[in-house]
Design a protein around this motif. Structure first.
Motif, PDB file in Angstrom:
ATOM      1  N   ASP A  62       0.814  -1.211   0.000  1.00 59.75           N
ATOM      2  CA  ASP A  62       0.000   0.000   0.000  1.00 59.75           C
ATOM      3  C   ASP A  62       0.850   1.265   0.000  1.00 59.75           C
ATOM      4  N   ASP A  63       1.967   1.233   0.738  1.00 60.62           N
ATOM      5  CA  ASP A  63       2.788   2.443   0.842  1.00 60.62           C
ATOM      6  C   ASP A  63       3.742   2.603  -0.327  1.00 60.62           C
ATOM      7  N   GLY A  64       3.607   1.755  -1.353  1.00 63.82           N
ATOM      8  CA  GLY A  64       4.446   1.857  -2.535  1.00 63.82           C
ATOM      9  C   GLY A  64       5.716   1.043  -2.475  1.00 63.82           C
ATOM     10  N   GLY A  65       5.924   0.309  -1.392  1.00 69.78           N
ATOM     11  CA  GLY A  65       7.110  -0.522  -1.282  1.00 69.78           C
ATOM     12  C   GLY A  65       7.117  -1.636  -2.317  1.00 69.78           C
ATOM     13  N   GLU A  66       8.264  -1.793  -3.001  1.00 66.10           N
ATOM     14  CA  GLU A  66       8.453  -2.888  -3.951  1.00 66.10           C
ATOM     15  C   GLU A  66       9.282  -3.952  -3.225  1.00 66.10           C
ATOM     16  N   VAL A  67       8.655  -5.080  -2.929  1.00 66.69           N
ATOM     17  CA  VAL A  67       9.258  -6.013  -1.984  1.00 66.69           C
ATOM     18  C   VAL A  67       9.262  -7.434  -2.534  1.00 66.69           C
ATOM     19  N   ASP A  68       9.901  -8.319  -1.780  1.00 67.85           N
ATOM     20  CA  ASP A  68       9.983  -9.727  -2.113  1.00 67.85           C
ATOM     21  C   ASP A  68       8.594 -10.359  -2.138  1.00 67.85           C
ATOM     22  N   LEU A  69       8.403 -11.353  -2.995  1.00 68.82           N
ATOM     23  CA  LEU A  69       7.091 -11.987  -3.133  1.00 68.82           C
ATOM     24  C   LEU A  69       6.620 -12.679  -1.862  1.00 68.82           C
ATOM     25  N   ASP A  70       7.555 -13.013  -0.952  1.00 68.01           N
ATOM     26  CA  ASP A  70       7.141 -13.650   0.298  1.00 68.01           C
ATOM     27  C   ASP A  70       6.249 -12.744   1.133  1.00 68.01           C
ATOM     28  N   LEU A  71       6.414 -11.422   1.006  1.00 66.69           N
ATOM     29  CA  LEU A  71       5.527 -10.524   1.740  1.00 66.69           C
ATOM     30  C   LEU A  71       4.099 -10.617   1.217  1.00 66.69           C
ATOM     31  N   GLY A  72       3.957 -11.008  -0.050  1.00 65.28           N
ATOM     32  CA  GLY A  72       2.624 -11.295  -0.578  1.00 65.28           C
ATOM     33  C   GLY A  72       2.015 -12.498   0.111  1.00 65.28           C
ATOM     34  N   ASN A  73       2.839 -13.538   0.358  1.00 59.40           N
ATOM     35  CA  ASN A  73       2.362 -14.694   1.112  1.00 59.40           C
ATOM     36  C   ASN A  73       1.907 -14.285   2.507  1.00 59.40           C
ATOM     37  N   TYR A  74       2.706 -13.441   3.178  1.00 58.71           N
ATOM     38  CA  TYR A  74       2.335 -13.006   4.524  1.00 58.71           C
ATOM     39  C   TYR A  74       0.989 -12.283   4.503  1.00 58.71           C
ATOM     40  N   GLU A  75       0.832 -11.357   3.548  1.00 57.48           N
ATOM     41  CA  GLU A  75      -0.417 -10.589   3.499  1.00 57.48           C
ATOM     42  C   GLU A  75      -1.612 -11.495   3.211  1.00 57.48           C
ATOM     43  N   ARG A  76      -1.441 -12.446   2.287  1.00 53.53           N
ATOM     44  CA  ARG A  76      -2.557 -13.330   1.947  1.00 53.53           C
ATOM     45  C   ARG A  76      -2.898 -14.280   3.089  1.00 53.53           C
ATOM     46  N   PHE A  77      -1.882 -14.865   3.709  1.00 54.03           N
ATOM     47  CA  PHE A  77      -2.116 -15.830   4.781  1.00 54.03           C
ATOM     48  C   PHE A  77      -2.646 -15.156   6.051  1.00 54.03           C
ATOM     49  N   LEU A  78      -2.031 -14.045   6.439  1.00 52.07           N
ATOM     50  CA  LEU A  78      -2.349 -13.417   7.720  1.00 52.07           C
ATOM     51  C   LEU A  78      -3.403 -12.319   7.598  1.00 52.07           C
ATOM     52  N   ASP A  79      -3.753 -11.945   6.369  1.00 52.90           N
ATOM     53  CA  ASP A  79      -4.714 -10.868   6.108  1.00 52.90           C
ATOM     54  C   ASP A  79      -4.287  -9.582   6.824  1.00 52.90           C
ATOM     55  N   VAL A  80      -3.054  -9.157   6.560  1.00 55.99           N
ATOM     56  CA  VAL A  80      -2.505  -7.939   7.148  1.00 55.99           C
ATOM     57  C   VAL A  80      -2.056  -7.004   6.028  1.00 55.99           C
ATOM     58  N   THR A  81      -1.729  -5.776   6.385  1.00 57.57           N
ATOM     59  CA  THR A  81      -1.220  -4.797   5.435  1.00 57.57           C
ATOM     60  C   THR A  81       0.156  -4.363   5.911  1.00 57.57           C
ATOM     61  N   LEU A  82       1.181  -4.856   5.255  1.00 51.82           N
ATOM     62  CA  LEU A  82       2.552  -4.598   5.665  1.00 51.82           C
ATOM     63  C   LEU A  82       3.079  -3.297   5.061  1.00 51.82           C
ATOM     64  N   THR A  83       4.244  -2.870   5.541  1.00 49.79           N
ATOM     65  CA  THR A  83       4.891  -1.663   5.021  1.00 49.79           C
ATOM     66  C   THR A  83       6.217  -2.048   4.376  1.00 49.79           C
ATOM     67  N   LYS A  84       6.799  -1.109   3.640  1.00 52.83           N
ATOM     68  CA  LYS A  84       8.075  -1.402   2.985  1.00 52.83           C
ATOM     69  C   LYS A  84       9.175  -1.686   4.000  1.00 52.83           C
TER      70      LYS A  84
END
Length: 529
Positions: A62-84
């Motif tokens: 959401d904050d525009g961070g371009e990150v590793d695909l594993d953070l996508g796993n975290y967001e999908r599994f945990l239903d959270v919104t991470l930051t860069k």
């Protein structure tokens, strides 16, 4: 703060990200609040400039961070919104230390890996772990940290040392180390080999970290004799040797951990048994079993540029999966190299050209993800043209296309505010608002009769506003625009069953229990009506 560190040994690609995410799911199911951090030891500041062929997709936050695909796993599994800042890289750490050195913050001292780099790593972890990511006030109960790469990699040494210091400073009851390793089976005898894991654990212990748990990846369930041998030579209790064997789908992994009482042992290690509840994984069980029992298929043609590594489109594939399961369908994705659809391919590789068009014409849905550069663009346009003319049910996502700079008809142009000299973090990134100009548009109805949507973006190019009138006269509906009212965000074709093009990436916010409306499509629209 309680920390769960997930490391990996023997080989890369064992599924540390899925393991870390699944541990978080089980802890959340016990009533705890969980946040996540991914450490990537590479020198890049972020994943934004890395090739999809080399590193898989770049996940956008959401904050525009371009990150590793594993953070996508975290967001999908945990239903959270991470930051860069939840993605730590060697580049970020060294940059922060060098910035301090240039400002004189170290008061003339010699700046070294220990203590300055390691202190920066610890400070980053401790500060980011306090940031709430679940939409609630206050800090999480547990922070799950995944250390990328494998133990012994030279680039990860500063992080290993920092984590060793962190484990000492926070105390044993606030730190839990889970080491993911491989148990291979060699030869026709089929014996499960423990020696690679033994060596990996020995390497980890030599660096000052002792695992509390082993998460053993294997094709088949571990034998009791294998567990006993691992326990004896790795100094880990047999009850703490977790087996993550191959399963039909990754939603089974949290269930595997629950069934082995991993939650109980982890909670005991972290002294959280008094505040945790019994794990409630009913929704995960239902999702896993639903997918296993699906019999009806839907054939989806995925026309892309990076099909040599399917992780390049990981979030798109997951969004399709979420939507298909909501429709009680099993996705059958047929990959098509965009360049194989082009006229030149008919001459140079006629067999590949014919096969690509055969797959496209037999598909029930066509999806064209975005890409950078001009390679394959003609093929992507041909796929979209075929879907438009033949009324194939599909989603065409044009998010960034660079045409010939000298073209006399610039339909897609470089954004005026973009940088032509720097690549990293210079695109239009993160969550942006798109205003839907008509409530009777398909997009508005799919999102629930709304007048705007907030979705994540990643692009340097945009539809030329000067051709808006020409496009509308040709039959396209320009139903979504940005805050200025000029930048085109959503297009639709009114005389087509389902033809939607969007500038943003709806796949990044898709969740197993909340599929992206655009991927779910007309099934949701029919249900609402």
């Amino acid at each position: 703060m309680k920390y769960v560190l997930v490391t990996g040994g023997v080989v890369s690609g064992l599924g540390k990200g899925v393991t870390a995410s699944s541990i978080g799911v089980v802890l959340e199911a016990c009533g705890l609040r969980v946040t996540s951090i991914k450490i990537d030891p590479y020198l890049n500041t972020d994943a934004g400039t890395m090739s999809p062929f080399e590193h898989g997709e770049v996940f956008v936050l959401d904050d525009g961070g371009e990150v590793d695909l594993d953070l996508g796993n975290y967001e999908r599994f945990l239903d959270v919104t991470l930051t860069k800042d939840n993605n730590i890289t060697t580049g970020k750490i060294y940059q922060s230390v060098l910035d301090k050195e240039r400002k004189g913050d170290y008061l003339g001292k010699t700046v070294q890996v220990v203590p300055h780099i390691t202190d920066a790593i610890k400070d980053w972890i401790e500060s980011v772990s306090l940031i709430p990511v679940d939409g609630k006030e206050g800090q999480a109960d547990v922070c799950v940290i995944e250390l990328g790469g494998t133990v012994g990699d030279i680039e990860s040494m500063p992080f290993i040392e920092a984590l060793r210091q962190l484990s000492f400073s926070v105390g044993q009851e606030n730190f839990c180390l889970i080491h993911v390793s491989l148990i291979p089976v060699l030869g026709v005898v089929g014996e499960q080999k423990t020696k690679p894991t033994q060596h990996s654990v020995r390497e980890l212990r030599a660096l000052g970290l002792t695992p509390h748990f082993l998460a053993c990846r294997s094709a088949q369930p571990l034998l009791e004799a294998t567990k006993a041998k691992l326990s004896q030579f790795c100094h880990v209790p047999a009850a703490n040797i977790l087996n993550i064997h191959d399963v039909p789908n990754i939603w089974h992994v949290p269930l595997l951990l629950r069934n082995q009482n991993a939650h109980h042992s982890i909670l005991k290690q972290l002294n959280l048994t008094s505040v945790a509840t019994a794990p409630d994984l009913d929704s995960w069980t239902k999702m896993a079993e639903t997918f296993d029992n699906l019999t009806d298929h839907v054939k989806i043609a995925m026309v892309g540029k990076y099909i040599g590594l399917t992780d390049s489109y990981l979030s798109v594939v997951k969004a399709l999966l979420h939507a298909c399961i909501a429709c009680s369908l099993k996705p059958q994705i047929e990959w098509i190299a965009a360049s194989d659809l082009e006229d030149e391919s008919e001459k140079s590789t006629p067999e590949a050209h014919a096969a690509a068009w055969k797959i496209l014409k037999s598909a029930e849905c066509v999806l064209v993800p975005g890409g950078f550069g001009d390679r394959g663009v003609s093929g992507m346009v041909l796929a979209a043209k075929y879907a438009r003319e033949n009324k194939v049910l599909g989603l065409e996502r044009a998010n960034s296309t660079e045409f010939d700079a000298q073209t006399p008809d610039p339909v897609v142009i470089f954004m005026p505010e973009g940088s032509r000299t720097h690549m990293g973090s210079t695109m239009r990134l993160g969550s942006r608002r798109t205003h839907l100009e008509s409530r009777d548009s398909l997009t508005s109805k799919l999102y629930g009769d709304v007048c705007y949507v907030d979705e994540r973006h990643r692009h340097r190019y945009e539809v030329n506003p000067e051709v808006s009138q020409v496009l509308e006269e040709a039959g396209l509906r320009l139903v979504g625009k940005d805050d200025t009212g000029k930048r085109i965000e959503v297009i639709e074709l009114h005389d087509h069953p389902f033809y939607v093009g969007v500038q943003f990436h709806p796949e990044f916010k898709s969740r197993p229990t909340r599929p992206s409306p655009l991927f779910l499509g007309k099934s949701l629209f029919s249900f609402q009506n």
